[in-house]
Design a protein around this motif. Structure first.
Motif, PDB file in Angstrom:
ATOM      1  N   GLU A 188       1.963  33.324  -7.687  1.00 48.79           N
ATOM      2  CA  GLU A 188       1.297  33.930  -8.834  1.00 48.79           C
ATOM      3  C   GLU A 188       0.542  32.891  -9.660  1.00 48.79           C
ATOM      4  O   GLU A 188      -0.624  33.074  -9.998  1.00 48.79           O
ATOM      5  N   ALA A 189       1.192  31.802  -9.979  1.00 48.14           N
ATOM      6  CA  ALA A 189       0.551  30.756 -10.783  1.00 48.14           C
ATOM      7  C   ALA A 189      -0.615  30.114 -10.035  1.00 48.14           C
ATOM      8  O   ALA A 189      -1.662  29.835 -10.633  1.00 48.14           O
ATOM      9  N   LEU A 190      -0.444  29.893  -8.733  1.00 50.31           N
ATOM     10  CA  LEU A 190      -1.526  29.296  -7.942  1.00 50.31           C
ATOM     11  C   LEU A 190      -2.743  30.209  -7.872  1.00 50.31           C
ATOM     12  O   LEU A 190      -3.882  29.757  -8.050  1.00 50.31           O
ATOM     13  N   LEU A 191      -2.498  31.502  -7.605  1.00 51.00           N
ATOM     14  CA  LEU A 191      -3.625  32.429  -7.524  1.00 51.00           C
ATOM     15  C   LEU A 191      -4.276  32.645  -8.886  1.00 51.00           C
ATOM     16  O   LEU A 191      -5.500  32.767  -8.984  1.00 51.00           O
ATOM     17  N   TYR A 192      -3.467  32.681  -9.952  1.00 51.01           N
ATOM     18  CA  TYR A 192      -4.045  32.815 -11.289  1.00 51.01           C
ATOM     19  C   TYR A 192      -4.912  31.598 -11.609  1.00 51.01           C
ATOM     20  O   TYR A 192      -6.005  31.728 -12.148  1.00 51.01           O
ATOM     21  N   THR A 193      -4.423  30.427 -11.235  1.00 52.24           N
ATOM     22  CA  THR A 193      -5.197  29.202 -11.461  1.00 52.24           C
ATOM     23  C   THR A 193      -6.492  29.224 -10.647  1.00 52.24           C
ATOM     24  O   THR A 193      -7.559  28.881 -11.152  1.00 52.24           O
ATOM     25  N   PHE A 194      -6.395  29.643  -9.386  1.00 48.66           N
ATOM     26  CA  PHE A 194      -7.572  29.707  -8.525  1.00 48.66           C
ATOM     27  C   PHE A 194      -8.611  30.680  -9.089  1.00 48.66           C
ATOM     28  O   PHE A 194      -9.776  30.316  -9.298  1.00 48.66           O
ATOM     29  N   PHE A 195      -8.194  31.923  -9.353  1.00 45.73           N
ATOM     30  CA  PHE A 195      -9.148  32.914  -9.849  1.00 45.73           C
ATOM     31  C   PHE A 195      -9.554  32.637 -11.294  1.00 45.73           C
ATOM     32  O   PHE A 195     -10.683  32.917 -11.688  1.00 45.73           O
ATOM     33  N   GLY A 196      -8.635  32.075 -12.062  1.00 48.06           N
ATOM     34  CA  GLY A 196      -8.996  31.652 -13.418  1.00 48.06           C
ATOM     35  C   GLY A 196     -10.040  30.555 -13.384  1.00 48.06           C
ATOM     36  O   GLY A 196     -10.969  30.535 -14.194  1.00 48.06           O
ATOM     37  N   GLY A 197      -9.892  29.645 -12.421  1.00 45.68           N
ATOM     38  CA  GLY A 197     -10.893  28.591 -12.253  1.00 45.68           C
ATOM     39  C   GLY A 197     -12.248  29.154 -11.860  1.00 45.68           C
ATOM     40  O   GLY A 197     -13.282  28.746 -12.388  1.00 45.68           O
ATOM     41  N   LEU A 198     -12.240  30.114 -10.929  1.00 39.09           N
ATOM     42  CA  LEU A 198     -13.502  30.760 -10.551  1.00 39.09           C
ATOM     43  C   LEU A 198     -14.137  31.468 -11.752  1.00 39.09           C
ATOM     44  O   LEU A 198     -15.346  31.359 -11.977  1.00 39.09           O
ATOM     45  N   ALA A 199     -13.319  32.176 -12.518  1.00 41.71           N
ATOM     46  CA  ALA A 199     -13.834  32.876 -13.706  1.00 41.71           C
ATOM     47  C   ALA A 199     -14.337  31.867 -14.737  1.00 41.71           C
ATOM     48  O   ALA A 199     -15.367  32.094 -15.387  1.00 41.71           O
ATOM     49  N   PHE A 200     -13.632  30.755 -14.873  1.00 41.26           N
ATOM     50  CA  PHE A 200     -14.051  29.701 -15.794  1.00 41.26           C
ATOM     51  C   PHE A 200     -15.442  29.189 -15.427  1.00 41.26           C
ATOM     52  O   PHE A 200     -16.334  29.102 -16.280  1.00 41.26           O
ATOM     53  N   PHE A 201     -15.617  28.827 -14.153  1.00 38.70           N
ATOM     54  CA  PHE A 201     -16.914  28.301 -13.727  1.00 38.70           C
ATOM     55  C   PHE A 201     -18.007  29.367 -13.803  1.00 38.70           C
ATOM     56  O   PHE A 201     -19.137  29.069 -14.199  1.00 38.70           O
ATOM     57  N   LEU A 202     -17.683  30.584 -13.428  1.00 38.35           N
ATOM     58  CA  LEU A 202     -18.648  31.678 -13.559  1.00 38.35           C
ATOM     59  C   LEU A 202     -19.074  31.822 -15.016  1.00 38.35           C
ATOM     60  O   LEU A 202     -20.266  31.865 -15.323  1.00 38.35           O
ATOM     61  N   ASN A 203     -18.094  31.874 -15.909  1.00 39.74           N
ATOM     62  CA  ASN A 203     -18.383  32.028 -17.336  1.00 39.74           C
ATOM     63  C   ASN A 203     -19.191  30.841 -17.850  1.00 39.74           C
ATOM     64  O   ASN A 203     -20.206  31.015 -18.542  1.00 39.74           O
ATOM     65  N   PHE A 204     -18.761  29.641 -17.519  1.00 38.89           N
ATOM     66  CA  PHE A 204     -19.422  28.432 -18.010  1.00 38.89           C
ATOM     67  C   PHE A 204     -20.868  28.349 -17.536  1.00 38.89           C
ATOM     68  O   PHE A 204     -21.786  28.141 -18.328  1.00 38.89           O
ATOM     69  N   PHE A 205     -21.089  28.532 -16.232  1.00 35.77           N
ATOM     70  CA  PHE A 205     -22.449  28.392 -15.706  1.00 35.77           C
ATOM     71  C   PHE A 205     -23.357  29.547 -16.131  1.00 35.77           C
ATOM     72  O   PHE A 205     -24.555  29.344 -16.345  1.00 35.77           O
ATOM     73  N   LEU A 206     -22.792  30.742 -16.266  1.00 33.72           N
ATOM     74  CA  LEU A 206     -23.574  31.833 -16.832  1.00 33.72           C
ATOM     75  C   LEU A 206     -23.993  31.501 -18.258  1.00 33.72           C
ATOM     76  O   LEU A 206     -25.143  31.693 -18.649  1.00 33.72           O
ATOM     77  N   PHE A 207     -23.045  31.003 -19.048  1.00 29.49           N
ATOM     78  CA  PHE A 207     -23.310  30.655 -20.452  1.00 29.49           C
ATOM     79  C   PHE A 207     -24.414  29.605 -20.556  1.00 29.49           C
ATOM     80  O   PHE A 207     -25.371  29.759 -21.304  1.00 29.49           O
ATOM     81  N   ILE A 208     -24.284  28.531 -19.769  1.00 28.54           N
ATOM     82  CA  ILE A 208     -25.284  27.454 -19.797  1.00 28.54           C
ATOM     83  C   ILE A 208     -26.633  27.970 -19.277  1.00 28.54           C
ATOM     84  O   ILE A 208     -27.688  27.676 -19.833  1.00 28.54           O
ATOM     85  N   GLY A 209     -26.602  28.755 -18.201  1.00 28.25           N
ATOM     86  CA  GLY A 209     -27.844  29.302 -17.634  1.00 28.25           C
ATOM     87  C   GLY A 209     -28.560  30.231 -18.583  1.00 28.25           C
ATOM     88  O   GLY A 209     -29.789  30.146 -18.754  1.00 28.25           O
ATOM     89  N   ILE A 210     -27.819  31.129 -19.210  1.00 30.68           N
ATOM     90  CA  ILE A 210     -28.429  32.047 -20.178  1.00 30.68           C
ATOM     91  C   ILE A 210     -28.953  31.272 -21.381  1.00 30.68           C
ATOM     92  O   ILE A 210     -30.044  31.548 -21.887  1.00 30.68           O
ATOM     93  N   ASP A 211     -28.189  30.277 -21.833  1.00 27.91           N
ATOM     94  CA  ASP A 211     -28.629  29.446 -22.962  1.00 27.91           C
ATOM     95  C   ASP A 211     -29.932  28.735 -22.631  1.00 27.91           C
ATOM     96  O   ASP A 211     -30.862  28.706 -23.437  1.00 27.91           O
ATOM     97  N   TYR A 212     -30.015  28.184 -21.426  1.00 29.78           N
ATOM     98  CA  TYR A 212     -31.213  27.468 -21.009  1.00 29.78           C
ATOM     99  C   TYR A 212     -32.399  28.421 -20.823  1.00 29.78           C
ATOM    100  O   TYR A 212     -33.514  28.132 -21.286  1.00 29.78           O
TER     101      TYR A 212
END
Length: 155
Positions: free
Chosen positions: A32-56
């Protein structure tokens, strides 16, 4: 099969590969913790790069930008958390609706927390948006795990 009442998912099957079999006991113990970390990481990068891309690309308010990213990422998180992390199977549509409402309600709460972080550190204190966004996402990921584990997908 891992358990008689649970069907193996793609990650369980991957752990049967010869090169990964060595890590299977660790995986099973902390799945559970490993999969949450994995998908949380994917969501983190998705959120971060979307945020930076939209900002730019659009240079819109960081709060509006964050809400756009939030909507996309919460949809991604609900699917992945329900399917792979917390085994969110339910018996009827009423339970599914309750699950959806509590998941999105919890995410709205953490969105408010993140928006406050962005207002304080980017809007008021004029700090760079990228490090503030990373800090806000770390806070949100921890809070989201607690909410999902204790309120949304509890068994």
């Amino acid at each position: 099969m891992m358990q008689s009442d649970k069907k193996e998912d793609i990650f369980d099957k991957m752990m049967h590969l010869p090169i990964l079999r060595l890590f299977e006991p660790f995986y099973l113990k902390y799945k559970e913790a490993l999969l949450y970390t994995f998908f949380g990481g994917l969501a983190f990068f998705l959120n971060f790069f979307l945020f930076i891309g939209i900002d730019y690309a659009f240079q819109i308010s960081e709060l509006v930008n964050n809400i756009i990213c939030w909507i996309i990422c919460v949809l991604f998180q609900f699917f992945t958390n329900r399917t792979w992390v917390f085994d969110g199977r339910v018996e009827n549509n009423r339970q599914l609706l309750k699950q959806i409402v509590s998941f999105f309600g919890g995410r709205v709460g953490t969105l408010v927390v993140e928006e406050i972080i962005l207002v304080i550190f980017i809007t008021w204190l004029q700090l760079p948006s990228a490090p503030v966004k990373i800090f806000g996402q770390i806070v949100v990921i921890v809070l989201n795990y607690i909410i999902s584990k204790t309120m949304v997908f509890k068994k």
